[in-house]
Design an enzyme around this catalytic site. Structure first.
Site, PDB file in Angstrom:
ATOM      1  N   HIS A 229       0.819  -1.224   0.000  1.00 42.75           N
ATOM      2  CA  HIS A 229       0.000   0.000   0.000  1.00 42.75           C
ATOM      3  C   HIS A 229       0.850   1.271   0.000  1.00 42.75           C
ATOM      4  O   HIS A 229       0.324   2.360  -0.289  1.00 42.75           O
ATOM      5  CB  HIS A 229      -0.940   0.033   1.209  1.00 42.75           C
ATOM      6  CG  HIS A 229      -1.967  -1.052   1.210  1.00 42.75           C
ATOM      7  ND1 HIS A 229      -2.891  -1.200   0.190  1.00 42.75           N
ATOM      8  CD2 HIS A 229      -2.217  -2.066   2.089  1.00 42.75           C
ATOM      9  CE1 HIS A 229      -3.656  -2.252   0.449  1.00 42.75           C
ATOM     10  NE2 HIS A 229      -3.267  -2.799   1.589  1.00 42.75           N
TER      11      HIS A 229
ATOM     12  N   ASP B 270      -2.352 -10.430  -2.394  1.00 46.09           N
ATOM     13  CA  ASP B 270      -2.932 -10.011  -1.117  1.00 46.09           C
ATOM     14  C   ASP B 270      -4.433  -9.739  -1.334  1.00 46.09           C
ATOM     15  O   ASP B 270      -4.855  -9.393  -2.449  1.00 46.09           O
ATOM     16  CB  ASP B 270      -2.227  -8.724  -0.653  1.00 46.09           C
ATOM     17  CG  ASP B 270      -2.611  -8.288   0.756  1.00 46.09           C
ATOM     18  OD1 ASP B 270      -1.836  -8.558   1.683  1.00 46.09           O
ATOM     19  OD2 ASP B 270      -3.679  -7.654   0.915  1.00 46.09           O
TER      20      ASP B 270
ATOM     21  N   HIS C 122      -6.063  -7.258  -0.440  1.00 48.46           N
ATOM     22  CA  HIS C 122      -6.265  -5.834  -0.720  1.00 48.46           C
ATOM     23  C   HIS C 122      -5.463  -5.420  -1.946  1.00 48.46           C
ATOM     24  O   HIS C 122      -4.329  -5.864  -2.129  1.00 48.46           O
ATOM     25  CB  HIS C 122      -5.828  -5.000   0.490  1.00 48.46           C
ATOM     26  CG  HIS C 122      -6.481  -5.408   1.773  1.00 48.46           C
ATOM     27  ND1 HIS C 122      -5.886  -6.271   2.676  1.00 48.46           N
ATOM     28  CD2 HIS C 122      -7.690  -5.081   2.294  1.00 48.46           C
ATOM     29  CE1 HIS C 122      -6.693  -6.454   3.708  1.00 48.46           C
ATOM     30  NE2 HIS C 122      -7.794  -5.752   3.500  1.00 48.46           N
TER      31      HIS C 122
ATOM     32  N   ASP D  43      -4.059 -12.897   3.440  1.00 49.86           N
ATOM     33  CA  ASP D  43      -5.342 -12.494   4.015  1.00 49.86           C
ATOM     34  C   ASP D  43      -6.516 -12.904   3.131  1.00 49.86           C
ATOM     35  O   ASP D  43      -7.667 -12.562   3.418  1.00 49.86           O
ATOM     36  CB  ASP D  43      -5.378 -10.989   4.347  1.00 49.86           C
ATOM     37  CG  ASP D  43      -4.704 -10.124   3.318  1.00 49.86           C
ATOM     38  OD1 ASP D  43      -4.407 -10.614   2.208  1.00 49.86           O
ATOM     39  OD2 ASP D  43      -4.476  -8.930   3.603  1.00 49.86           O
TER      40      ASP D  43
HETATM   41  C1  SP5 Z   1      -1.004  -5.112   3.901  1.00 47.15           C
HETATM   42  C2  SP5 Z   1      -2.473  -5.184   4.208  1.00 47.15           C
HETATM   43  O1  SP5 Z   1      -3.061  -6.256   4.137  1.00 47.15           O
HETATM   44  N1  SP5 Z   1      -3.065  -4.064   4.623  1.00 47.15           N
HETATM   45  C3  SP5 Z   1      -4.448  -4.056   4.910  1.00 47.15           C
HETATM   46  C4  SP5 Z   1      -4.901  -2.776   5.505  1.00 47.15           C
HETATM   47  C5  SP5 Z   1      -6.353  -2.829   5.844  1.00 47.15           C
HETATM   48  N2  SP5 Z   1      -6.721  -1.793   6.738  1.00 47.15           N
HETATM   49  C6  SP5 Z   1      -8.123  -1.668   6.974  1.00 47.15           C
HETATM   50  C7  SP5 Z   1      -8.585  -2.730   7.922  1.00 47.15           C
HETATM   51  C8  SP5 Z   1      -9.995  -2.521   8.328  1.00 47.15           C
HETATM   52  C9  SP5 Z   1     -10.204  -3.219   9.628  1.00 47.15           C
HETATM   53  N3  SP5 Z   1     -11.411  -3.957   9.583  1.00 47.15           N
HETATM   54  C10 SP5 Z   1     -11.670  -4.549  10.869  1.00 47.15           C
HETATM   55  C11 SP5 Z   1     -12.789  -5.532  10.792  1.00 47.15           C
HETATM   56  C12 SP5 Z   1     -13.095  -6.017  12.170  1.00 47.15           C
HETATM   57  N4  SP5 Z   1     -13.983  -7.138  12.119  1.00 47.15           N
HETATM   58 ZN    ZN Z   2      -4.061  -7.196   2.694  1.00 45.20          ZN
END
Ligand code: SP5
Ligand code: ZN
Length: 347
Positions: free
Chosen positions: A163, A199, A201, A288
């Site tokens: 990211h 990934d 994301h 993930d």
């Molecule tokens: C590297 C990578 O995988 N970065 C991912 C960043 C995502 N950040 C946002 C996460 C949102 C958190 N959601 C929490 C859900 C709780 N059930």
């Molecule tokens: Zn990710």
């Protein structure tokens, strides 16, 4: 396969991230890399090595000078604001969105935190720079090994990188390890490099870094940004620009996608890489996509990752794997090593 392990990763240990109006414990924890290392000791795939030390000139091909100097001193500036800050991490709270200026470098620290970041989910800590910098060395070392004739190498590092853009952090990422590896392969004389980001994301930082370039092809399979982080990039109509037009390919899939449909997208991504004529491959290896990951929504299972590794090996390219996301901590080691073992066994 060689593994370059970031022995300083534990220096980056964020406490809290912003989520739905409150600060919640960070998902991106040191245990993640520890579980991968432990699994690599259970199922050894080759030597686990410390990285070589590269000087900062290896970073400036990817990251801006003003961003790097900010990251280097950010923690000290944060503590200088108030000694009590030593007990809490720095998070941004203001951003230069449309109509605001990002060319000016403000003196105010909070203003610079916002200038150089994309979210409030990525705490900057006392050891962030040391950990990220050693992680970049791991990615560069893995790229050098592969450029020097190794079939594959694995950069086992955190914080993750995909990211992070040329001049911003976010999504738990500070230095873009995959982009650094791809650029290092280019610098070592490999003319056409592909980056495959698996990934959950979208790898917005990596895409943006190479968006106008025809020598690095970026392709990504990820949760549809209409509903999934990072929301503002990763759509199928992003094809590259200028000389890079046609060298970017996104394959967004709906939240809830299982392995069969995911693997169909993988076949498409790998066809794109072959059509490009890649001579080396960098894999942004996020785990993930695992069923039960707390911040993601695909449903891959442990055994699926062996098949992913075999599919990647079938491309037949020298390959750098870079560890990215994966937050089902107890399972992330098995998932990661399954990909790598599936890759090795398919040779
Ligand atoms: C590297 C990578 O995988 N970065 C991912 C960043 C995502 N950040 C946002 C996460 C949102 C958190 N959601 C929490 C859900 C709780 N059930
Ligand atoms: Zn990710």
């Amino acid at each position: 396969m060689l593994t370059f392990y970031n022995h300083l990763h534990t220096l980056h240990q964020g406490k809290l991230e912003m989520f739905r109006g409150e600060l919640v414990p960070c998902f991106e924890v040191p245990d993640r890399a520890d579980h991968v290392l432990a699994e690599l000791h259970r199922r050894p795939l080759g030597p686990v090595l410390p990285p070589q030390a590269f000087d900062d000139s290896a970073l400036t091909g990817i990251h801006s000078a003003r961003y790097l100097s900010f990251l280097k001193t950010a923690w000290d500036e944060w503590v200088a604001l108030d000694p009590a800050n030593a007990a809490r991490d720095a998070l941004p709270s203001v951003w230069p969105v449309r109509t605001l200026r990002s060319d000016v470098l403000p003196a105010n620290f909070a203003a610079r935190m916002g200038l150089f970041s994309m979210d409030a989910g990525t705490p900057l800590t006392s050891g962030t720079w040391a950990a990220a910098r050693a992680g970049a060395d791991c990615a560069l070392s893995a790229a050098n090994a592969v450029a020097g004739g190794e079939r594959a190498a694995f950069a086992l590092t955190r914080p993750p990188g995909h990211h992070a853009g040329a001049d911003f952090f976010g999504g738990y990422c500070f230095l873009n390890n995959a982009a650094l590896a791809a650029q290092q392969l280019r610098t070592q004389g490999i003319a056409r490099v592909a980056v495959l980001d698996i990934d959950y994301h979208h790898g917005n930082g990596t895409q943006a870094i190479f968006y106008d370039r025809a020598d690095v092809y970026f392709t990504s399979i990820h949760g549809d940004p209409h509903t999934e982080y990072p929301f503002y990039l990763g759509y199928a109509d992003e094809l590259g620009c200028g000389a890079g037009l046609g060298f970017n390919r996104n394959l967004p899939l709906p939240r809830g996608t299982g392995f069969a449909a995911w693997r169909t997208a993988l076949v498409q991504a790998l066809q794109g890489i072959a059509g490009f004529g890649a001579q080396a491959l960098v894999v942004s290896l996020g785990l993930d996509t695992f069923d039960g990951d707390p911040v993601a929504g695909f449903h891959l299972h442990s055994a699926d990752y062996l098949a992913v590794g075999a599919d990647l090996a079938a491309v037949g390219l020298p390959t750098v794997f870079v560890f990215e996301g994966g937050y089902a901590v107890a399972e992330v080691g098995v998932s990661a090593v399954n990909v790598l073992q599936g890759f090795e066994q398919a040779q």
